[in-house]
Motif scaffolding. Structure first.
Motif, mmCIF file in Angstrom:
data_model
loop_
_atom_site.group_PDB
_atom_site.id
_atom_site.type_symbol
_atom_site.label_atom_id
_atom_site.label_comp_id
_atom_site.label_asym_id
_atom_site.label_seq_id
_atom_site.Cartn_x
_atom_site.Cartn_y
_atom_site.Cartn_z
ATOM 1 N N GLN A 125 0.827 -1.203 0.000
ATOM 2 C CA GLN A 125 0.000 0.000 0.000
ATOM 3 C C GLN A 125 0.866 1.259 0.000
ATOM 4 O OE1 GLN A 125 -3.189 0.361 -0.498
ATOM 5 N NE2 GLN A 125 -3.069 2.569 -0.288
ATOM 6 N N GLU A 126 1.936 1.256 0.767
ATOM 7 C CA GLU A 126 2.826 2.423 0.820
ATOM 8 C C GLU A 126 3.518 2.648 -0.523
ATOM 9 O OE1 GLU A 126 5.331 1.558 4.174
ATOM 10 O OE2 GLU A 126 3.775 2.136 5.613
ATOM 11 N N ALA A 127 3.942 1.568 -1.174
ATOM 12 C CA ALA A 127 4.577 1.680 -2.487
ATOM 13 C C ALA A 127 3.566 2.199 -3.510
ATOM 14 C CB ALA A 127 5.135 0.329 -2.925
ATOM 15 N N HIS A 128 2.340 1.699 -3.438
ATOM 16 C CA HIS A 128 1.266 2.130 -4.339
ATOM 17 C C HIS A 128 1.017 3.623 -4.172
ATOM 18 C CE1 HIS A 128 -2.962 2.690 -5.597
ATOM 19 N NE2 HIS A 128 -2.673 1.777 -6.503
ATOM 20 N N GLU A 129 0.941 4.062 -2.928
ATOM 21 C CA GLU A 129 0.683 5.475 -2.648
ATOM 22 C C GLU A 129 1.816 6.363 -3.165
ATOM 23 O OE1 GLU A 129 0.018 8.176 1.284
ATOM 24 O OE2 GLU A 129 -1.059 6.278 1.186
ATOM 25 N N ALA A 130 3.060 5.927 -3.001
ATOM 26 C CA ALA A 130 4.208 6.711 -3.477
ATOM 27 C C ALA A 130 4.168 6.863 -4.997
ATOM 28 C CB ALA A 130 5.510 6.049 -3.044
ATOM 29 N N LYS A 131 3.839 5.780 -5.700
ATOM 30 C CA LYS A 131 3.753 5.846 -7.165
ATOM 31 C C LYS A 131 2.577 6.710 -7.598
ATOM 32 C CE LYS A 131 5.873 1.329 -7.881
ATOM 33 N NZ LYS A 131 5.624 -0.077 -8.286
ATOM 34 N N LEU A 132 1.465 6.595 -6.877
ATOM 35 C CA LEU A 132 0.285 7.383 -7.202
ATOM 36 C C LEU A 132 0.576 8.873 -7.040
ATOM 37 C CD1 LEU A 132 -2.643 7.023 -8.064
ATOM 38 C CD2 LEU A 132 -3.268 6.968 -5.652
ATOM 39 N N LYS A 133 1.352 9.211 -6.034
ATOM 40 C CA LYS A 133 1.711 10.613 -5.794
ATOM 41 C C LYS A 133 2.493 11.195 -6.970
ATOM 42 C CE LYS A 133 3.223 13.566 -2.061
ATOM 43 N NZ LYS A 133 3.661 13.638 -0.674
ATOM 44 N N GLU A 134 3.264 10.353 -7.655
ATOM 45 C CA GLU A 134 4.014 10.804 -8.834
ATOM 46 C C GLU A 134 3.113 11.043 -10.041
ATOM 47 O OE1 GLU A 134 7.043 7.901 -9.599
ATOM 48 O OE2 GLU A 134 7.963 8.160 -7.630
ATOM 49 N N ILE A 135 1.989 10.316 -10.103
ATOM 50 C CA ILE A 135 1.081 10.401 -11.246
ATOM 51 C C ILE A 135 0.114 11.565 -11.110
ATOM 52 C CG2 ILE A 135 -0.779 9.204 -12.484
ATOM 53 C CD1 ILE A 135 0.603 6.541 -11.613
ATOM 54 N N LEU A 136 -0.429 11.752 -9.914
ATOM 55 C CA LEU A 136 -1.467 12.757 -9.693
ATOM 56 C C LEU A 136 -0.867 14.140 -9.449
ATOM 57 C CD1 LEU A 136 -3.754 10.768 -7.205
ATOM 58 C CD2 LEU A 136 -3.980 10.934 -9.690
#
Length: 120
Positions: free
Chosen positions: A79-90
């Motif tokens: 979940q933490e890795a997903h959130e970090a990647k999502l932060k780069e996209i949004l």
């Protein structure tokens, strides 16, 4: 009446559990696109990320994990890795809104469980 409610809830959970990773990713991406007004490039990147996470979750669930603590830690790390990647996209505004939506969903789940969540 209670039996009917329990039956419907079990069916809804069963439908969710039988969803393929692709369907899970598609469903989540559509919801995020609607809530966050993603552009086409973001939508594709978010779908790819959601698919990757859904595949990982499906793999984790498929393995018979007798160590619940290790399973929780694996899920938390994913979940933490997903959130970090999502932060780069949004965009910053989209990410803040996404965090607010996540917080609201956690509160709803907490309320459904009687306010205390699951014991650790």
């Amino acid at each position: 009446m209670a039996v009917t409610v329990l039956s419907v809830n079990a069916q809804q959970r069963g439908n969710r559990e039988n969803m393929t990773p692709e369907k899970m990713a598609e469903r989540m991406t559509e919801k995020m696109t609607e809530d966050l007004k993603l552009d086409e490039a973001q939508k594709q990147e978010v779908y790819d990320l959601n698919l990757e996470s859904a595949n990982k979750r499906t793999e984790m669930m498929a393995k018979e994990q007798t160590d619940k603590k290790a399973a929780r830690e694996n899920m938390k790390a994913d979940q933490e890795a997903h959130e970090a990647k999502l932060k780069e996209i949004l965009t910053n505004d989209q990410f803040v809104k996404w965090e607010e939506i996540q917080k609201e969903q956690r509160e709803k789940m907490k309320d459904r469980r009687g306010g205390g969540g699951r014991p650790q």
